[in-house]
Design a protein around this motif. Structure first.
Motif, PDB file in Angstrom:
ATOM      1  N   GLU A  71       0.834  -1.215   0.000  1.00 42.29           N
ATOM      2  CA  GLU A  71       0.000   0.000   0.000  1.00 42.29           C
ATOM      3  C   GLU A  71       0.861   1.255   0.000  1.00 42.29           C
ATOM      4  O   GLU A  71       0.579   2.218  -0.720  1.00 42.29           O
ATOM      5  N   LEU A  72       1.911   1.245   0.812  1.00 42.32           N
ATOM      6  CA  LEU A  72       2.795   2.407   0.851  1.00 42.32           C
ATOM      7  C   LEU A  72       3.562   2.526  -0.466  1.00 42.32           C
ATOM      8  O   LEU A  72       3.788   3.640  -0.956  1.00 42.32           O
ATOM      9  N   GLU A  73       3.962   1.411  -1.050  1.00 41.89           N
ATOM     10  CA  GLU A  73       4.646   1.449  -2.341  1.00 41.89           C
ATOM     11  C   GLU A  73       3.771   2.164  -3.382  1.00 41.89           C
ATOM     12  O   GLU A  73       4.245   3.053  -4.101  1.00 41.89           O
ATOM     13  N   ARG A  74       2.501   1.805  -3.449  1.00 42.82           N
ATOM     14  CA  ARG A  74       1.599   2.427  -4.404  1.00 42.82           C
ATOM     15  C   ARG A  74       1.414   3.915  -4.090  1.00 42.82           C
ATOM     16  O   ARG A  74       1.378   4.761  -5.009  1.00 42.82           O
ATOM     17  N   GLU A  75       1.320   4.240  -2.806  1.00 35.92           N
ATOM     18  CA  GLU A  75       1.152   5.642  -2.402  1.00 35.92           C
ATOM     19  C   GLU A  75       2.342   6.489  -2.848  1.00 35.92           C
ATOM     20  O   GLU A  75       2.172   7.611  -3.346  1.00 35.92           O
ATOM     21  N   LEU A  76       3.534   5.953  -2.673  1.00 37.29           N
ATOM     22  CA  LEU A  76       4.737   6.716  -3.029  1.00 37.29           C
ATOM     23  C   LEU A  76       4.875   6.868  -4.540  1.00 37.29           C
ATOM     24  O   LEU A  76       5.258   7.938  -5.037  1.00 37.29           O
ATOM     25  N   ILE A  77       4.577   5.811  -5.272  1.00 28.59           N
ATOM     26  CA  ILE A  77       4.645   5.914  -6.730  1.00 28.59           C
ATOM     27  C   ILE A  77       3.645   6.945  -7.243  1.00 28.59           C
ATOM     28  O   ILE A  77       3.973   7.797  -8.085  1.00 28.59           O
ATOM     29  N   ASP A  78       2.425   6.911  -6.719  1.00 30.85           N
ATOM     30  CA  ASP A  78       1.407   7.883  -7.128  1.00 30.85           C
ATOM     31  C   ASP A  78       1.818   9.304  -6.725  1.00 30.85           C
ATOM     32  O   ASP A  78       1.549  10.270  -7.466  1.00 30.85           O
ATOM     33  N   PHE A  79       2.457   9.437  -5.583  1.00 31.25           N
ATOM     34  CA  PHE A  79       2.926  10.740  -5.111  1.00 31.25           C
ATOM     35  C   PHE A  79       3.912  11.341  -6.114  1.00 31.25           C
ATOM     36  O   PHE A  79       3.830  12.528  -6.461  1.00 31.25           O
ATOM     37  N   VAL A  80       4.851  10.520  -6.588  1.00 28.89           N
ATOM     38  CA  VAL A  80       5.834  11.006  -7.559  1.00 28.89           C
ATOM     39  C   VAL A  80       5.155  11.322  -8.892  1.00 28.89           C
ATOM     40  O   VAL A  80       5.431  12.355  -9.515  1.00 28.89           O
ATOM     41  N   ARG A  81       4.245  10.458  -9.325  1.00 24.47           N
ATOM     42  CA  ARG A  81       3.571  10.674 -10.607  1.00 24.47           C
ATOM     43  C   ARG A  81       2.746  11.962 -10.604  1.00 24.47           C
ATOM     44  O   ARG A  81       2.493  12.561 -11.655  1.00 24.47           O
ATOM     45  N   GLY A  82       2.336  12.407  -9.420  1.00 26.13           N
ATOM     46  CA  GLY A  82       1.602  13.655  -9.319  1.00 26.13           C
ATOM     47  C   GLY A  82       2.494  14.883  -9.359  1.00 26.13           C
ATOM     48  O   GLY A  82       1.994  16.012  -9.405  1.00 26.13           O
ATOM     49  N   ARG A  83       3.809  14.681  -9.353  1.00 22.58           N
ATOM     50  CA  ARG A  83       4.737  15.809  -9.285  1.00 22.58           C
ATOM     51  C   ARG A  83       5.647  15.930 -10.501  1.00 22.58           C
ATOM     52  O   ARG A  83       6.072  17.033 -10.843  1.00 22.58           O
TER      53      ARG A  83
END
Length: 511
Positions: free
Chosen positions: A465-477
């Protein structure tokens, strides 16, 4: 100038204050102690161009050794005390040390190195070195030695070793200056003194290990100009703030990981300390994420000053807070040397084009000791006086330099260049990220894939879950193709104590 100048005018003024113990070394103490050691080394046969190796933790006596070498025409090689015994012994042997001085604070390493080096003069200070028999007690050896300045005091230099983040450490050997210790001409004093306002009123906080180039050279420069240096035995974010308040620190120098650690203190802890005495907070040594730097300016005010340089001292750029806020992410314009951005074939590139960062000087300012191949590799193929340390970047139309990454760390995925630093910057201030490194790992389809390796705080649970959160966080930036394809979690990332990621070790786990 050098500290002896101030030993005459302000003998009792502190040249060094240790942050944890409060131990103080006055300018008189520093002058007499360094003169005694200089006289002892001369009597032992050391002459101009010889090397003194120093293996010590952050203790005040480091400066006696440094200034003894500087007033004797000697090179001083400060050795990273976090190295293994074979690594430290390699440096002591490679630099050709004629004297080895060690601190009891690193007794284990000093004892382990003993049998692997052949050095005629060996002194230990701060206590005995258990298990070692070849070290003479520093105080006993110097007890009967004169504290009068030597008649001849040729200026020495440091010969430091690179941190080895991309390979084996390299000894960086400058040409010795042709002048006496009390004669003008010191580059650091002439360049950094006016730039940052170092003078007799300066109180300078140094939170980093003294074997590293910037802490050693900057603190010595402050002492030469009559200021007081407050040295932390080791960095602790809250203690750093407390020392700023206690000593009314005016100047300081940091690496970005220290900023991150201080920013992640609870708000009530940060608000507890008065940092209004700070006039200049310098940072360097590693790229600083834009959000981190802006957060520090919001907290401390426009006192942040950044420079980009290397242990090789082949060139320097400078930027202050106001300039940076106009060009977030820049490390400034050249203050020493001329910036040349070049392609792989050596062609000079135009504004906005990414290439290898070279500095043009009148002559090559350094060589790698015992390694002519590396010295040649650092030179531009067509200009011997243009040198690089392997960083990539570009300049804008006004000559401001922006770094993208080190050439050795660039990821090529599907034929596209991806710079890990950009991805690391995007993740640095995520509340569930304590530390992060981004590397390229083999991928059958793309050649390389982007992988983030993340250290989380103890209170955070990692997993898918955290892996997906971090990847999405980067993709938003940043652009989606730059985002990590995967995230691994670890309890530890290999960093030097000065904050540089040792990506060579990290990549070895995967490649």
């Amino acid at each position: 100038m050098y500290p002896g100048t101030h030993a005459v005018s302000t003998p009792d003024k502190p040249a060094v204050i240790m942050g944890g113990t409060g131990e103080t070394l006055s300018f008189r103490d520093l002058e007499e102690g360094s003169a005694r050691l200089a006289n002892h080394l001369h009597a032992a046969g050391l002459r101009r161009g010889d090397v003194v190796a120093l293996v010590a933790d952050n203790v005040a006596r480091v400066y006696e050794v440094y200034w003894a070498a500087q007033r004797s025409g000697l090179y001083v090689t400060a050795v990273n005390h976090h190295l293994s015994a074979p690594e430290a012994a390699y440096i002591v042997r490679d630099c050709g040390a004629k004297a080895l001085l060690v601190s009891a604070g690193v007794a284990g390493l000093a004892a382990a190195v003993e049998d692997h080096v052949d050095v005629p003069v060996r002194l230990a200070f701060g206590g005995a070195i258990p298990g070692a028999s070849s070290y003479t007690d520093y105080d006993e050896a110097l007890a009967g030695v004169s504290a009068d300045p030597p008649a001849d005091q040729p200026r020495g230099a440091d010969m430091l070793y690179s941190s080895g983040t991309t390979g084996r450490p390299k000894g960086i050997k400058p040409t010795l200056p042709d002048r006496q210790i009390d004669e003008p001409g010191d580059t650091y004093q002439a360049l950094f003194g006016p730039m940052y306002g170092f003078d007799t009123e300066t109180v300078y906080l140094s939170p980093a290990p003294l074997y590293h180039a910037a802490p050693l050279r900057f603190t010595a420069t402050v002492q030469a100009l009559g200021g007081t240096v407050v040295v932390m035995e080791r960095f602790d974010p809250e203690q750093a703030l407390a020392l700023i308040e206690r000593h009314r620190v005016t100047h300081s120098q940091w690496v970005p990981t220290m900023f991150v650690r201080m920013l992640k203190l609870p708000a009530e802890v940060r608000a507890r300390y008065d940092v209004s005495s700070l006039r200049v907070a310098i940072h360097a040594a590693a790229p600083c994420p834009v959000e981190v730097k802006q957060a520090m300016i919001d907290w401390w005010g426009p006192v942040l000053h950044e420079y980009y340089a290397a242990t090789e001292a082949n060139g320097i750029t400078f930027i202050d807070s106001a300039q940076w806020q106009e060009r977030p992410g820049s490390v400034g314009r050249a203050g020493l040397g001329t910036i040349r951005i070049c392609g792989d074939d050596g062609t000079v590139l135009g504004p906005g084009e990414i290439g290898t960062v070279y500095f043009e000087r009148d002559a090559r300012p350094f060589e790698y000791h015992n390694d002519p191949g590396r010295t040649e590799a650092a030179q531009h193929p067509g200009h011997e006086s243009w040198t690089t340390t392997g960083d990539l970047g570009y300049v804008d139309a006004d000559g401001f330099l922006f770094l993208t990454d080190r050439k050795a760390f660039m990821i090529i995925s599907g034929g596209v260049n991806i710079y890990p630093q950009e991805v690391e910057d995007a993740l640095a201030l995520h509340p569930k990220v304590l530390d992060v490194a981004v590397i390229g790992v083999p991928d059958e389809e793309m050649g390389e894939a982007v992988k983030a390796v993340v250290q989380t705080p103890d209170t955070v649970s990692d997993g898918p879950e955290l892996e997906r959160e971090l990847i999405d966080f980067v993709r938003g930036r940043i652009a989606h193709y730059k985002a990590p394809a995967s995230v691994d979690f670890t309890d530890f990332l290999p960093r030097t104590p000065t904050g540089k990621l040792v990506k060579r070790e990290l990549r070895d786990r995967y490649v």
